[in-house]
Design a protein around this motif. Structure first.
Motif, PDB file in Angstrom:
ATOM      1  N   PRO A 157       0.827  -1.202   0.000  1.00  0.00           N
ATOM      2  CA  PRO A 157       0.000   0.000   0.000  1.00  0.00           C
ATOM      3  C   PRO A 157       0.867   1.260   0.000  1.00  0.00           C
ATOM      4  O   PRO A 157       1.946   1.290   0.604  1.00  0.00           O
ATOM      5  N   LEU A 158       0.389   2.278  -0.685  1.00  0.00           N
ATOM      6  CA  LEU A 158       0.998   3.598  -0.573  1.00  0.00           C
ATOM      7  C   LEU A 158       0.437   4.244   0.680  1.00  0.00           C
ATOM      8  O   LEU A 158      -0.778   4.370   0.831  1.00  0.00           O
ATOM      9  N   VAL A 159       1.314   4.652   1.594  1.00  0.00           N
ATOM     10  CA  VAL A 159       0.895   5.266   2.857  1.00  0.00           C
ATOM     11  C   VAL A 159       1.165   6.764   2.792  1.00  0.00           C
ATOM     12  O   VAL A 159       2.299   7.186   2.559  1.00  0.00           O
ATOM     13  N   LEU A 160       0.121   7.562   2.979  1.00  0.00           N
ATOM     14  CA  LEU A 160       0.228   9.012   2.935  1.00  0.00           C
ATOM     15  C   LEU A 160      -0.332   9.602   4.223  1.00  0.00           C
ATOM     16  O   LEU A 160      -1.452   9.267   4.636  1.00  0.00           O
ATOM     17  N   ALA A 161       0.456  10.466   4.864  1.00  0.00           N
ATOM     18  CA  ALA A 161      -0.010  11.185   6.041  1.00  0.00           C
ATOM     19  C   ALA A 161      -0.605  12.518   5.618  1.00  0.00           C
ATOM     20  O   ALA A 161      -0.074  13.194   4.739  1.00  0.00           O
ATOM     21  N   VAL A 162      -1.706  12.890   6.244  1.00  0.00           N
ATOM     22  CA  VAL A 162      -2.286  14.225   6.058  1.00  0.00           C
ATOM     23  C   VAL A 162      -1.984  14.984   7.342  1.00  0.00           C
ATOM     24  O   VAL A 162      -2.520  14.670   8.409  1.00  0.00           O
ATOM     25  N   ALA A 163      -1.087  15.969   7.256  1.00  0.00           N
ATOM     26  CA  ALA A 163      -0.540  16.564   8.480  1.00  0.00           C
ATOM     27  C   ALA A 163      -0.376  18.068   8.361  1.00  0.00           C
ATOM     28  O   ALA A 163      -0.059  18.598   7.294  1.00  0.00           O
ATOM     29  N   ASN A 164      -0.597  18.725   9.467  1.00  0.00           N
ATOM     30  CA  ASN A 164      -0.253  20.127   9.663  1.00  0.00           C
ATOM     31  C   ASN A 164      -0.330  20.359  11.168  1.00  0.00           C
ATOM     32  O   ASN A 164      -1.320  19.978  11.791  1.00  0.00           O
ATOM     33  N   GLN A 165       0.714  20.949  11.738  1.00  0.00           N
ATOM     34  CA  GLN A 165       0.696  21.125  13.190  1.00  0.00           C
ATOM     35  C   GLN A 165      -0.336  22.151  13.635  1.00  0.00           C
ATOM     36  O   GLN A 165      -0.687  22.218  14.806  1.00  0.00           O
ATOM     37  N   LYS A 166      -0.856  22.940  12.704  1.00  0.00           N
ATOM     38  CA  LYS A 166      -1.885  23.932  12.999  1.00  0.00           C
ATOM     39  C   LYS A 166      -3.259  23.296  12.850  1.00  0.00           C
ATOM     40  O   LYS A 166      -3.505  22.560  11.897  1.00  0.00           O
ATOM     41  N   GLY A 167      -4.142  23.558  13.782  1.00  0.00           N
ATOM     42  CA  GLY A 167      -5.506  23.056  13.681  1.00  0.00           C
ATOM     43  C   GLY A 167      -6.374  23.966  12.833  1.00  0.00           C
ATOM     44  O   GLY A 167      -6.012  25.113  12.536  1.00  0.00           O
ATOM     45  N   GLY A 168      -7.528  23.476  12.419  1.00  0.00           N
ATOM     46  CA  GLY A 168      -8.495  24.280  11.708  1.00  0.00           C
ATOM     47  C   GLY A 168      -8.145  24.606  10.276  1.00  0.00           C
ATOM     48  O   GLY A 168      -8.633  25.595   9.719  1.00  0.00           O
ATOM     49  N   VAL A 169      -7.310  23.771   9.649  1.00  0.00           N
ATOM     50  CA  VAL A 169      -6.864  24.058   8.281  1.00  0.00           C
ATOM     51  C   VAL A 169      -7.532  23.146   7.242  1.00  0.00           C
ATOM     52  O   VAL A 169      -7.205  23.207   6.064  1.00  0.00           O
ATOM     53  N   GLY A 170      -8.451  22.305   7.694  1.00  0.00           N
ATOM     54  CA  GLY A 170      -9.107  21.379   6.771  1.00  0.00           C
ATOM     55  C   GLY A 170      -8.393  20.051   6.649  1.00  0.00           C
ATOM     56  O   GLY A 170      -8.585  19.333   5.671  1.00  0.00           O
ATOM     57  N   LYS A 171      -7.614  19.697   7.674  1.00  0.00           N
ATOM     58  CA  LYS A 171      -6.822  18.469   7.613  1.00  0.00           C
ATOM     59  C   LYS A 171      -7.711  17.220   7.623  1.00  0.00           C
ATOM     60  O   LYS A 171      -7.592  16.358   6.741  1.00  0.00           O
ATOM     61  N   THR A 172      -8.585  17.124   8.598  1.00  0.00           N
ATOM     62  CA  THR A 172      -9.455  15.954   8.680  1.00  0.00           C
ATOM     63  C   THR A 172     -10.449  15.928   7.527  1.00  0.00           C
ATOM     64  O   THR A 172     -10.723  14.867   6.951  1.00  0.00           O
ATOM     65  N   ILE A 201      -3.280   3.814   1.995  1.00  0.00           N
ATOM     66  CA  ILE A 201      -3.608   4.012   3.399  1.00  0.00           C
ATOM     67  C   ILE A 201      -3.351   5.479   3.724  1.00  0.00           C
ATOM     68  O   ILE A 201      -2.231   5.975   3.548  1.00  0.00           O
ATOM     69  N   LEU A 202      -4.393   6.174   4.172  1.00  0.00           N
ATOM     70  CA  LEU A 202      -4.276   7.578   4.559  1.00  0.00           C
ATOM     71  C   LEU A 202      -4.298   7.683   6.076  1.00  0.00           C
ATOM     72  O   LEU A 202      -5.092   7.003   6.740  1.00  0.00           O
ATOM     73  N   LEU A 203      -3.424   8.526   6.618  1.00  0.00           N
ATOM     74  CA  LEU A 203      -3.306   8.716   8.060  1.00  0.00           C
ATOM     75  C   LEU A 203      -3.733  10.136   8.401  1.00  0.00           C
ATOM     76  O   LEU A 203      -3.078  11.103   7.974  1.00  0.00           O
ATOM     77  N   ASP A 204      -4.814  10.276   9.146  1.00  0.00           N
ATOM     78  CA  ASP A 204      -5.254  11.605   9.584  1.00  0.00           C
ATOM     79  C   ASP A 204      -4.555  11.935  10.896  1.00  0.00           C
ATOM     80  O   ASP A 204      -4.884  11.384  11.944  1.00  0.00           O
ATOM     81  N   CYS A 205      -3.568  12.831  10.830  1.00  0.00           N
ATOM     82  CA  CYS A 205      -2.732  13.145  11.985  1.00  0.00           C
ATOM     83  C   CYS A 205      -3.390  14.193  12.875  1.00  0.00           C
ATOM     84  O   CYS A 205      -4.131  15.055  12.397  1.00  0.00           O
ATOM     85  N   PRO A 206      -3.071  14.162  14.175  1.00  0.00           N
ATOM     86  CA  PRO A 206      -3.550  15.239  15.050  1.00  0.00           C
ATOM     87  C   PRO A 206      -2.772  16.519  14.784  1.00  0.00           C
ATOM     88  O   PRO A 206      -1.664  16.474  14.235  1.00  0.00           O
ATOM     89  N   PRO A 207      -3.328  17.673  15.166  1.00  0.00           N
ATOM     90  CA  PRO A 207      -2.518  18.894  15.116  1.00  0.00           C
ATOM     91  C   PRO A 207      -1.370  18.774  16.116  1.00  0.00           C
ATOM     92  O   PRO A 207      -1.509  18.128  17.159  1.00  0.00           O
ATOM     93  N   GLY A 208      -0.241  19.356  15.802  1.00  0.00           N
ATOM     94  CA  GLY A 208       0.931  19.199  16.655  1.00  0.00           C
ATOM     95  C   GLY A 208       1.900  18.198  16.067  1.00  0.00           C
ATOM     96  O   GLY A 208       1.587  17.484  15.103  1.00  0.00           O
ATOM     97  N   LEU A 209       3.088  18.150  16.649  1.00  0.00           N
ATOM     98  CA  LEU A 209       4.155  17.297  16.124  1.00  0.00           C
ATOM     99  C   LEU A 209       4.647  16.324  17.192  1.00  0.00           C
ATOM    100  O   LEU A 209       5.846  16.115  17.372  1.00  0.00           O
ATOM    101  N   GLY A 210       3.693  15.707  17.915  1.00  0.00           N
ATOM    102  CA  GLY A 210       4.037  14.754  18.963  1.00  0.00           C
ATOM    103  C   GLY A 210       4.257  13.358  18.418  1.00  0.00           C
ATOM    104  O   GLY A 210       4.432  13.138  17.213  1.00  0.00           O
TER     105      GLY A 210
END
Length: 276
Positions: A11-26, A133-142
């Protein structure tokens, strides 16, 4: 069909990420997953965010999220019903359960804590049938986001068309580069997606120009407009592509899916293993 070449592809694994919230990530993670599934690919969305908005947006109630991402990270296994069906036949979900909020702390003393997700995705046969496989990341870089970046081949960065939007992107770029150097040499930027774009607002045009001047071809051709249907769809537990497939938001995510198919050179099911 060259049957000898028709082996199962990873599978191709892609993360959808931005440490800032409210940008349309999810919103991007859910609707891109739906667009790719609608194109005929077997897609899995893993909700890595303790807020669980992607799970809500795909219609999974909070009472029905056991055996989800927390179990995958901490136990390296999936419960029998952890791969949940959605409104689209080709789209499955691993939900964010209530325990995931504690995983950030619980992972700290674990050995190879940054590789927990990658190890699970590699070892468990349940993931082999998926093409993306898409990964919906939380805001932040933890540690949750770090696990996603270590497990991924590429990162999609949603960028809101607002003032200060470009601030903070440099931090994420530095993080991607650090992960590439230390943990995952195959990690790359898949693209930057301009979200909440409003052609009536000159600021959106200025942000787009700045982004394209600075990042060039890394910025997707597709932009996602401000669209009430995109905002309404999660309350119905549906991607906008299902909720209102003719809306401007749905069409933009369909275009994004097609653009990613081209950029990532993702073969459609009937093209895998073919000659010439």
């Amino acid at each position: 069909m060259n049957t000898s070449a028709a082996a199962i592809t990873k599978p191709l694994v892609l993360a959808v990420a931005n440490q800032k919230g409210g940008v349309g990530k999810t919103t991007t993670a859910v609707n891109l997953a739906a667009a790719l599934a609608n194109a005929g690919l077997a897609v899995l969305l893993i909700d890595m965010d303790p807020q669980g908005n992607a799970s809500t947006g795909l219609g999974i109630s909070r009472a029905d999220r056991h055996g989800g991402t927390y179990n995958l990270l901490m136990e390296g296994e999936l419960a029998g019903d952890a791969l949940r069906p959605t409104a689209l036949p080709n789209l499955s979900l691993i939900a964010s359960d209530s325990d995931l909020a504690g995983a950030e702390i619980e992972l700290v003393p674990e050995q190879k804590r940054e590789f927990r997700l990658k190890a699970a995705l590699t070892a468990l046969p349940a993931f082999a049938p998926f093409r993306v496989i898409l990964l919906d990341c939380p805001p932040g870089l933890g540690l949750l986001t770090l696990n996603a970046l270590v497990a991924s081949g590429g990162v999609i960065v949603p960028l809101q068309c607002e003032f200060y939007a470009l601030e903070g992107i440099s931090s994420l770029m530095h993080t991607i580069e650090a992960v590439r150097r230390r943990f995952n040499p195959g990690l790359r930027l898949s693209g930057i997606l301009l979200t909440m774009f409003d052609r009536r607002n000159s600021l959106s045009g200025l942000v787009e120009k700045d982004a394209r001047d600075h990042f060039g071809d890394w910025v997707f051709d597709t932009t996602v407009p401000r669209n009430i249907r995109v905002s309404e769809a999660p309350s119905h537990g549906l991607p906008v592509i299902v909720y209102d497939p003719k809306s401007a938001g749905a069409l933009s995510y369909t275009d994004l899916g097609a653009e990613i198919l081209r950029k990532e050179k993702i073969a459609m099911p009937d093209q895998v293993g073919t000659d010439g």
